[in-house]
Structure formats: C-alpha cells, structure tokens
Design a protein around this motif. Structure first.
Motif, PDB file in Angstrom:
ATOM      1  N   SER A 117       0.842  -1.189   0.000  1.00  0.00           N
ATOM      2  CA  SER A 117       0.000   0.000   0.000  1.00  0.00           C
ATOM      3  C   SER A 117       0.881   1.245   0.000  1.00  0.00           C
ATOM      4  O   SER A 117       1.644   1.461   0.932  1.00  0.00           O
ATOM      5  CB  SER A 117      -0.882  -0.028   1.250  1.00  0.00           C
ATOM      6  OG  SER A 117      -1.702   1.091   1.276  1.00  0.00           O
ATOM      7  N   ILE A 118       0.818   2.002  -1.087  1.00  0.00           N
ATOM      8  CA  ILE A 118       1.656   3.200  -1.212  1.00  0.00           C
ATOM      9  C   ILE A 118       0.726   4.410  -1.174  1.00  0.00           C
ATOM     10  O   ILE A 118      -0.102   4.574  -2.069  1.00  0.00           O
ATOM     11  CB  ILE A 118       2.440   3.192  -2.540  1.00  0.00           C
ATOM     12  CG1 ILE A 118       3.194   1.878  -2.723  1.00  0.00           C
ATOM     13  CG2 ILE A 118       3.375   4.383  -2.640  1.00  0.00           C
ATOM     14  CD1 ILE A 118       4.323   1.659  -1.786  1.00  0.00           C
ATOM     15  N   LYS A 119       0.839   5.234  -0.132  1.00  0.00           N
ATOM     16  CA  LYS A 119      -0.112   6.333   0.059  1.00  0.00           C
ATOM     17  C   LYS A 119       0.597   7.672   0.277  1.00  0.00           C
ATOM     18  O   LYS A 119       1.786   7.710   0.543  1.00  0.00           O
ATOM     19  CB  LYS A 119      -1.002   6.048   1.287  1.00  0.00           C
ATOM     20  CG  LYS A 119      -1.813   4.767   1.193  1.00  0.00           C
ATOM     21  CD  LYS A 119      -2.909   4.875   0.158  1.00  0.00           C
ATOM     22  CE  LYS A 119      -3.707   3.589   0.067  1.00  0.00           C
ATOM     23  NZ  LYS A 119      -4.269   3.353  -1.235  1.00  0.00           N
ATOM     24  N   THR A 120      -0.181   8.700   0.219  1.00  0.00           N
ATOM     25  CA  THR A 120       0.188  10.104   0.516  1.00  0.00           C
ATOM     26  C   THR A 120       1.541  10.515  -0.057  1.00  0.00           C
ATOM     27  O   THR A 120       1.721  10.510  -1.257  1.00  0.00           O
ATOM     28  CB  THR A 120       0.127  10.369   2.049  1.00  0.00           C
ATOM     29  OG1 THR A 120       1.034   9.517   2.726  1.00  0.00           O
ATOM     30  CG2 THR A 120      -1.276  10.156   2.559  1.00  0.00           C
ATOM     31  N   THR A 121       2.518  10.865   0.813  1.00  0.00           N
ATOM     32  CA  THR A 121       3.766  11.430   0.289  1.00  0.00           C
ATOM     33  C   THR A 121       4.542  10.415  -0.539  1.00  0.00           C
ATOM     34  O   THR A 121       5.147  10.760  -1.557  1.00  0.00           O
ATOM     35  CB  THR A 121       4.660  11.917   1.437  1.00  0.00           C
ATOM     36  OG1 THR A 121       4.751  10.873   2.404  1.00  0.00           O
ATOM     37  CG2 THR A 121       4.078  13.159   2.082  1.00  0.00           C
TER      38      THR A 121
END
Lengths: 331, 289
Positions: free
Chosen positions: A55-59
């Motif tokens: 899961s790769i999120k936000t920044t």
C-alpha cells in the motif's frame, strides 16, 4: 569487485570479455544459457503478486507518481503517426500538465525512425531523449543489412536511444549465437560518425518467448551482447509486460551486475495503463534492485495512456478532488 | 422433532457498479433496521469514496453508448425495466413495507406507483425532444434547430423518505434523457434500491448506466460533488446544510445542480426532472437552393 559501470562505458567491453569463453561458439553459448538455473514459475508469480499488494499512500505515492512520470518513454508507434502528432506528443512530454508547472518531464519520446528528426527538432534542448524503434520493428523479419540500415538511419537522424527487436525465430530455434551477433552488429550501428553512441534497448517480445526459462536465457544473451537496456515487449502482441516476467528480468540484471560488474536497465512496455500498475512496478524495482535502479537512467516505462492516468492521480493528490479525462489531453 | 425447520437464507445486499455487484472496497457494512420496530433487516454495504470514484468511472465509460443509443431504443430498454420490476412485485412490496413501515396494501400501492412512474418516463425518451427542442424562426436563410442533449454523468442523492417510488422518480428521468447515473440510495432504507440494481441487471440496461451505492450520504456525496468528471448533481436526498456545502463544492467545475425541495412523490411529476439534465444544442444550417 570494482564499482559497476553502464554497458555503454568504455571499460564495459573489458568486463564483458571476462565471459568471452561462453560466447566463443554457438555450442558454448547454448551450454551456458541452458545451464542457467530453471525458473520456479509458481514462486516467481507468487513473489510478483506479493509485491503488488504493498500500500503506497500520501507522500510516498506523490513521490512514486513523479518518479513514474519521469521514467516514461512516451510512445507513439502507429502507422497513422503524423509529424503533427509527434510534435504534440513532444510538447506533452516537455510539459505533461500545463496547469501544474511542477510536473516533471518524461524521460524520452519513442517514435518510428522516420519521425526521429521531427521529434528531435520539437524537443530542442529540453533534455528529453528521442528513442527510436529500429530493426524492422515490431516483427524483426528482414535481412540483417536492412536492420542495420534502419538503425543507422535513426541514429543519423539524431536518435539518443535505439529500441531493437531480436530475431525471435532464431532464438526459438536455438540459434543463439546468431541473435548474439545480431545484437552486437546493431550496437556497432549505434555509433555515430563523431563517436557518440545511441543507447541500445533490446526488445525480447516476452509474449512470444513462451517460457520463463527462455526469458531468463534471452536476458543473459542480450546483456552479454552489450545491451544497455532490456525491454519486455513491443506492445504489439497480446501478452506484453507482466509483473512476473518483468521481475524475472529485474533479477537477471541484478545477477548480471553481481557477476560481471556491468549495470543494465529494464524497460517494461505495453499494457501498463494505470498509476496503480506503475507503482507496483516501482515497488518491484525497489525490492529487487534497490535505489540504484530507481532513476530514469535505469528503469523506464514504455507507455502512452499511462501518463494521463498518472496526471489525473497527481491532480487528485494536489487538489483533493477526483480528476477526469476532461483535464488531460486526448492523444 | 416432527417439523424440520429450514435454515433461513439471508440475502447479502451488494452495491451495483458497472453492471456488477461488488461489496464495498472498504469491506464495511452497516445495519439496516425496520423503520417501525427497529429490528434488524440486513447488512447493507457502506460504500467509501473509492467506490464512488469507481462508480463514476463506470458511468463515464457507459455514457458514450447510452447517450448514443436512439431515444426509441432507450424507451424500449426502460420499459423492459418496468416489466422486470413488475415481475418482482412481491419482493419489493415486502422490502418497501419493512423499509418505510407501511402496511402491505400501502406498500403495494407504492410499488405500483413506482412501476407506473417508470413506464411514464420510458414513454418520454423519444418525446422530450419535441417538447424542449424545435426549429427556431430566424431572420435569414437558415434552418435553426435546437435539440436537447444529455448532460453526462449525473450524481443523484436519492430521497431519504421514499425508498423505491422516490428512487424511481429521481433515477428514471436521468437515464431516460441519455445521461448516466451514480445514485446514493436512502441512508436508512437502502434495501429496495439495492434490489432495484438486480432489476436493472436483468433488463437490457448496459452495465454502468446506473450505479447504485449505499452508505452514509454525506460521506459519499462529498467526493461526488467535487469530482471533476461528474457533470451534474441532484441534491434531492440531501439535508439543507449538506446541500449547501455540496453546492459549493459542485461550483468548482460548474456542475448543474438541482436543489432539494419538499416533494410529494404521489403527484404528477411533470417534466422538470427531465429537462434538468439536458443541454440544448442549437445549430444553424443554410437553406439549400
């Protein structure tokens, strides 16, 4: 081991020479390629699928999107390509999102040889490379002199990178040395009169190689012959880049660097259309090869519609509103 | 043990997105209860903003085909929906009775009214153009023709009080005129709407033309209102405060917005809901010699 060098470096030839005995004859080469360990297909697919679940999120996601944009070889390879379309694509490559000047530029524009001059002129001093397919792309079914002339033509027109296709017929019928010599010959043709060189990407067309073992063999064959990049596919057949076969090629370049000390790039092409897919590939690169390959110099996406999806995701991240196809170009 | 009792088979209510019946991507559900006694009826999926995003993608994908279909064809497809709804009358009477706390006869009347309303809108598909379009008189040797065209993707907040008749009354006009819809079902009584998805799936409505989400209205409406690829917003099911913030968000890309107003679903609806989702295209054409 001394620090690794790219395949186009002057001392790369010397390092490759360490393995000259395996390429001395057709038999030696076959013995070497068939002596490579067999691929555990189930394990490979499970590993590729596992790396796709991160899961790769936000920044981190913002970083990944910008990195992916900067790695794109923005491609148009259609019979209906016109100079106008190529110029439009170049303009998009320089400034992918006119509403947001912080968007990075793409790595290269990938066109047919006759469009190289047009692309070169349109890109000017933007620093974006022009990549040209050559050697009778996509089938590769012509005589060697024609392929070399095709390559020399593109190089003379100013191409910075050449994407060649291998002769799958020769490879599949076991004439490995023929494929090897052909790649060598095309690499020779990539040298310009002023001794500058166009980087060579070697396309395998994984969908036609049938087995994972063949992809591993082909990777080593191309790297031994001096490829700067190995590329999954032309984008013109049913099966293009898939996570497992790209992972297999990533492992091959890792092992090749560890063995010979020459670093080779990887370019998956075809079928990568969404940001989610692109980020899965970046995770795979990071987990298999690490930071060394996480740059446009060592990893590229061959894609056209991917860029629009990345731009829409980028707009979503910066504005908080879901974007739509009305806010990116129609290519 | 003389009488063998059957194990009851509970229904898993699911969303209807892109012609498929997915669970919420978030995996969440919420309990739906009887409006009278408060007893548990079923778990409904609690859709997230990502489900809303997926629904918009599906609706956009379906728009070309649906808006390009002939009005006559759309009318036939909608009539088919009414046939399917009629065939499931018993199920809907039960669901509406439970959802709205109505007696069986009143629920039956509501379902009948919903079928009739749907048929009524089905008849409008190839007639609205004559009512709101036409040839305009101009001072010159030109034909000047105005034709109504569908707006695009319409996000609909279905009414909170009327779970089926209200839903039909807001949804039918959107798709009758050729737009595609993302519907947020009544928050407290979503079950008839979710079952209505099954009616749509078994008629000839192409997947993605109607997408039905259940969950918290405010949570789903916010991303839909600010979504750049949604062309219009029907706020019928929004509270006054929510409608205000949604309208502000919708202003960013100039969405068409229909504000909430007190409605009586049993009266003649008129054509205002049809015309709300139409754009008028006017062309000038020289009169040939």
């Amino acid at each position: 081991m001394p620090s690794p060098v790219p395949a186009y470096a002057p001392d790369a030839a010397g390092r490759l020479a360490a393995l000259s005995d395996v390429t001395a004859s057709d038999r030696a080469l076959r013995r070497f390629l068939h002596g490579l360990p067999g691929v555990d297909a189930v394990g490979l697919e499970a590993r590729a699928a596992g790396l796709g679940t991160r899961s790769i999120k936000t920044t981190a996601k913002a970083y990944a999107i910008d990195l992916a944009i900067s790695m794109i070889d923005l491609t148009t390879l259609e019979g209906a390509d016109t100079p106008g379309k190529v110029r439009a694509l170049c303009a998009k490559g320089i400034q992918p999102d006119p509403t947001d000047r912080t968007t990075p530029k793409v790595a290269a524009i990938c066109v047919y040889p006759d469009m190289v001059a047009t692309a070169k002129e349109a890109l000017g001093d933007s620093g974006i490379h022009v990549a040209s397919v050559a050697t009778a792309f996509p089938a590769g079914r012509t005589a060697l002199p024609v392929k070399l002339a095709d390559t020399a033509d593109a190089v003379a027109a100013g191409a910075d990178e050449i994407d060649m296709v291998i002769d799958r017929g020769a490879f599949l019928s076991g004439r490995y040395l023929e494929v090897f010599e052909e790649i060598r010959a095309v690499k020779q043709a990539c040298v310009r009169a002023d001794k500058s060189v166009a980087h060579l990407k070697v396309i395998f067309e994984n969908g036609e190689l049938a087995t994972y073992d063949n992809i591993r063999r082909c990777s080593w064959l191309a790297m031994l012959a001096g490829a700067d990049f190995i590329k999954t596919s032309t984008g013109k057949v049913a099966v293009n880049a898939t996570p497992p076969n790209t992972l297999l090629m990533l492992e091959a370049v890792r092992d090749f660097r560890a063995t010979v000390g020459v670093q080779v790039g990887v370019k998956p092409a075809g079928g990568i259309r969404t940001s989610k897919d692109a980020i899965k590939y970046l995770v795979m690169v990071n987990e298999t090869l690490g930071d060394d390959w996480l740059s446009p110099d060592w990893f590229r996406f061959g894609a056209s519609s991917l860029l629009n999806d990345l731009l829409m995701q980028r707009q979503k991240l910066s504005t908080g509103r879901y974007s739509g196809p009305d806010y990116v170009t129609v290519d | 043990m003389s009488e063998q009792s059957r194990l009851s088979v509970f229904k898993t209510y699911k969303l209807y997105v892109g012609g498929k019946f997915p669970r919420s991507e978030s995996g969440r559900v919420y309990e739906v209860t009887d409006s009278k006694g408060g007893s548990w009826l079923a778990n409904a999926p609690q859709a997230s903003r990502k489900d809303a995003r997926d629904a918009v993608v599906a609706a956009r994908k379906a728009f070309g085909g649906w808006s390009g279909a002939t009005a006559y064809n759309r009318g036939q497809v909608l009539y088919r929906v009414a046939e399917m709804l009629e065939g499931r009358r018993e199920q809907f009477v039960r669901e509406v009775a439970e959802a709205e706390g109505l007696s069986k006869s009143k629920a039956g009347a509501a379902v009948d009214a919903a079928v009739d309303r749907w048929v009524w809108y089905a008849g409008w598909t190839d007639k609205i153009a004559q009512v709101v379009g036409g040839a305009n008189p101009v001072a010159g040797p030109y034909f000047n023709l105005s034709t109504p065209e569908p707006t695009g993707v319409v996000a609909v907040l279905a009414p909170q009080d009327s779970s089926l008749l209200g839903l039909v009354s807001v949804l039918a006009p959107v798709i009758a005129t050729g737009s595609t819809a993302v519907v947020v079902a009544s928050e407290a009584a979503p079950l008839p709407a979710l079952s209505f998805g099954e009616v749509l799936a078994t008629s000839d409505v192409p997947g993605g033309v109607v997408n039905i989400l259940s969950g918290r209205t405010a949570e789903l409406a916010t991303p839909l209102a600010s979504h750049q690829d949604v062309n219009a917003l029907d706020l019928t099911g929004a509270s006054v405060d929510l409608a205000r913030t949604l309208e502000e968000a919708a202003a960013d890309n100039l969405k068409r917005v229909r504000r909430p107003a007190p409605e009586d679903w049993s009266t003649d609806p008129g054509t205002s809901r049809l015309t709300a989702w139409l754009e008028t295209k006017t062309v000038w054409h020289p009169i040939g010699v």
